[in-house]
Every structure is written in C-alpha cells, then in structure tokens.
Design a protein around this motif. Structure first.
Motif, PDB file in Angstrom:
ATOM      1  N   UNK A  21       0.809  -1.218   0.000  1.00 26.31           N
ATOM      2  CA  UNK A  21       0.000   0.000   0.000  1.00 26.31           C
ATOM      3  C   UNK A  21       0.843   1.268   0.000  1.00 26.31           C
ATOM      4  N   UNK A  22       1.973   1.243  -0.684  1.00 22.00           N
ATOM      5  CA  UNK A  22       2.839   2.402  -0.794  1.00 22.00           C
ATOM      6  C   UNK A  22       3.056   2.681  -2.273  1.00 22.00           C
ATOM      7  N   UNK A  23       3.296   3.907  -2.609  1.00 20.97           N
ATOM      8  CA  UNK A  23       3.607   4.247  -3.995  1.00 20.97           C
ATOM      9  C   UNK A  23       4.835   3.434  -4.413  1.00 20.97           C
ATOM     10  N   UNK A  24       4.800   2.871  -5.587  1.00 23.29           N
ATOM     11  CA  UNK A  24       5.822   1.935  -6.062  1.00 23.29           C
ATOM     12  C   UNK A  24       7.256   2.404  -5.946  1.00 23.29           C
ATOM     13  N   UNK A  25       8.165   1.439  -5.914  1.00 21.81           N
ATOM     14  CA  UNK A  25       9.601   1.672  -5.882  1.00 21.81           C
ATOM     15  C   UNK A  25      10.255   0.664  -4.961  1.00 21.81           C
ATOM     16  N   UNK A  26      11.542   0.865  -4.714  1.00 20.75           N
ATOM     17  CA  UNK A  26      12.268   0.088  -3.716  1.00 20.75           C
ATOM     18  C   UNK A  26      12.938   1.069  -2.767  1.00 20.75           C
ATOM     19  N   UNK A  27      12.681   0.908  -1.474  1.00 23.47           N
ATOM     20  CA  UNK A  27      13.340   1.737  -0.462  1.00 23.47           C
ATOM     21  C   UNK A  27      14.596   1.007  -0.022  1.00 23.47           C
TER      22      UNK A  27
END
Length: 108
Positions: A21-27
């Motif tokens: 449920x987070x805006x896409x990407x890799x943290x």
C-alpha cells in the motif's frame, strides 16, 4: 556511440520488508545507497534469486543505518522478506569512456 553498461550493483541483498500500500519503488537504506553509488530516483533492475522475478523501478531513500530493503507498491508482489535479490543500475556512456569505467559492486 553510447553503450549501456553496469554502473552499480548490490549483490545478494535480503529483502527486509514489503509494503503493497505504498507508492511503487524500492526503499534502500541510505548507507547502502551511498556504498553502491545509487541516488534517489535512479532507475534500477531488481532480480529475485528466490523466485526468478525481475522488475524495473526507482530507488527511494530508506532510513540511514536501518538495513532497510523494502519492495513497495506492485513490486511488493515480486518478493517477500528474506528473499535474496540483486539491485542493478546501468549507465549510458561513450564507448571509449565505458572501457575505462569501473562499476561499484557491493557484495552481501
């Protein structure tokens, strides 16, 4: 002529969390970003050694010193905590420049 070559690689990194449920990407932990010469917003390829999934996304800064490697948004469906991944970035370079360039590779 420009060619695309390996710029940075985090090799055999472990996913620590996923967040659908987070805006896409890799943290990625900012310390790991620094060590591998990655910057926020940089396009990366993520290869999951556990399930063979591959995806392209961009890097978001994770909390420095946390060890965070979090697949966000739709990418969260491509792996789970504990999976071993490779994070790869590429650069476009002049052919002659590319012959001299040394990528930054961090092994885990």
């Amino acid at each position: 002529m420009l060619i695309q070559i390996l710029k940075s690689k985090l090799h055999r990194l472990r996913i620590t969390e996923t967040n659908l449920n987070y805006i896409g990407s890799i943290s990625i932990d900012e310390d790991l970003m620094d060590a591998s010469n990655l910057i926020e917003g940089e396009k990366v390829q993520v290869v999951n050694n556990n399930n063979g999934e591959r995806l392209e996304t961009y890097v978001i800064k994770g909390k420095r010193g946390s060890g965070m490697v979090c697949l966000n948004g739709a990418a969260a469906r491509k792996g789970q905590p504990g999976d071993i991944i490779i994070v790869i970035s590429y650069a476009l370079m002049d052919f002659e420049e590319a012959k001299q360039f040394k990528p930054t590779v961090v092994f885990f």
